[in-house]
Each structure stands twice: as C-alpha cells, then as structure tokens.
Design an enzyme around this catalytic site. Sequence first.
Site, PDB file in Angstrom:
ATOM      1  N   SER A  42       1.770  -0.826  -2.347  1.00 45.73           N
ATOM      2  CA  SER A  42       3.145  -0.349  -2.500  1.00 45.73           C
ATOM      3  C   SER A  42       3.164   0.822  -3.466  1.00 45.73           C
ATOM      4  CB  SER A  42       4.031  -1.470  -3.035  1.00 45.73           C
ATOM      5  OG  SER A  42       4.079  -2.564  -2.139  1.00 45.73           O
ATOM      6  N   SER A  94       7.687  -1.983  -3.213  1.00 40.99           N
ATOM      7  CA  SER A  94       8.632  -0.875  -3.389  1.00 40.99           C
ATOM      8  C   SER A  94      10.055  -1.322  -3.072  1.00 40.99           C
ATOM      9  CB  SER A  94       8.239   0.304  -2.493  1.00 40.99           C
ATOM     10  OG  SER A  94       6.946   0.758  -2.830  1.00 40.99           O
ATOM     11  N   ALA A  95      10.182  -2.280  -2.161  1.00 42.13           N
ATOM     12  CA  ALA A  95      11.502  -2.826  -1.840  1.00 42.13           C
ATOM     13  C   ALA A  95      12.150  -3.433  -3.084  1.00 42.13           C
ATOM     14  CB  ALA A  95      11.377  -3.878  -0.742  1.00 42.13           C
ATOM     15  N   HIS A 138       9.415  -5.135   6.724  1.00 37.80           N
ATOM     16  CA  HIS A 138       8.687  -5.266   7.994  1.00 37.80           C
ATOM     17  C   HIS A 138       9.636  -5.566   9.159  1.00 37.80           C
ATOM     18  CE1 HIS A 138       5.191  -4.609   5.665  1.00 37.80           C
ATOM     19  NE2 HIS A 138       5.053  -5.819   5.196  1.00 37.80           N
TER      20      HIS A 138
END
EC number: 4.1.99.29
Length: 268
Positions: A42, A94-95, A138
């Site tokens: 990430s 990163s989310a 995803h």
Amino acid sequence: MFYALACDKIDTGNYRFEHELVDIETLNRRAFSGELELTAISIHAYAHLHDKYAICSCGASMGDNYGPMVIAKQKYTQDELKTKTIAVPGTLTSAFLALRMYLGQEFEHVVVPFDEIIEVTASGEYQGKQVDAGLIIHEGQLTYQRQDLQLIVDLGVWWHDRTDGLPLPLGANGIRKDLGDETIREVTRLLKESIVYGLENRQPALDYALQFGRGLDNQLADKFVGMYVNDWTIDFGDRGRESVTRFLKEGYELGAIPELITPEFVDG
C-alpha cells in the site's frame, strides 16, 4: 498484471519469479522484514518502508474517480460516521489512511479480513464487537449492494473532487533497494513487460486471474480489472507521482505518517 510472469509468457532471463497470493495487509506487514524482493504494498505502508523499498514506476493501482468505499446498513453523514465503529481491511492500507483523511481524525475501527467486511457490516458485529459500517476494497466495490447495503462515501470520488482530478493512489509494487541498481532496473522492466502483455492479451490474462476471483463472473471481473489495471499501471506518470507525493504529505500533516516522505520511483 502477473499473468505473463506466472505462466512463462515472457523471457525472464536469469531471473525466476515465485508467486505468493496473499492479502495486501499481510504483505504490508511482511515488508517490514524485507522478506520479499518484489512485493505489492500500500502507498500508506510505503511511508513506513521507504528505507527498504523503492516504488516501481509500473504496477500501480490507482482509483481514478473511484476507490475504496464506506458502506453501511443505513445512511450516515460525515459527522455521524466519525462516531461509528468501522470494519477496516488493515491499518496500513491506503484505504484506511484515506478514510482518516476524509474524517479528519482517528476513528473507532475493527480490523477484519477484507473479503469478510461486507458480510460483517451486514451482520453488524465481528467477534463480539459492534460494527456500524465497513471500509471495502477490491471487488467488494462492485458487489456490496447484493447485501442491501448503502454507500456512504466513495473515497476515490472524494479525493478526485478535492485534488483537481488526481487519482487516489492505493497500491504499488515495491522493490527492495539492496538488490542493486542493475537488478532493480531489470526486474522493473520485466514487470512492465508482463503488465503490457496482460493488457494486450486481455482474455487469457483475465481467465488466469478469475481463478483467484471471489464471487465475480467474467463481466464483473473484466470491469474490476479495467478499474485497476490500465494506463496508470503501465506507468504512474507525472499526475500519478504528484498524487502519491500529495497523499503522503497530507498523511504526514494529519499526523498519521511519522515523517514527511518524498517517494522514490524507479524505472525499468
């Protein structure tokens, strides 16, 4: 992305690639020991790993006006969401950093395997802990409505709107810096060759990828791949690099990243 490498479609010379299928948060954690020479990471995790890894200029996953989503059984305002417990796929994703930026603060969360978050959000609990909302990544971004869940915010849209159209930087391929310049360039070149081969031979590459898919038919899989394997994946480009730099800078200013990082990109 890795079809050509995994199925010997390109000549890799003296290099042998051994593939491991692991979720992104596990790979983020493993990267701290530098166990893998080439690994998906990430962008958030890279901020803690820049001493060990550089970012390959190819292999990016960017959300171009779409990205990780917060979903729930009912609608919440941004202020209401700040008080809720949110299922997240890992604190180095990163989310997770993008959601913290969106909320402007730390928030109550429960770490849940990414492929269980939709189910956990629908049930309202995970291992005895209350769950009010879920942060999905995803293919869940295309399937969450099957559980009668509602979209609270698409973080890719939020980032796009506040950055004059920059894509949200999510994932990259990190290559270990101790491999040396020549190996780094050669491996990055082979990775790019594999990505281009997959895009030029879309259906067989998609057929290969579908064996790892979760609940996607061919049409949805093709849509999902198109979202995250595209021109951004061939090369970050100037806008992609700008977005990574800004994402890390804002994470630092928020206090979520310990130091200001200037990302290091390597070309093949």
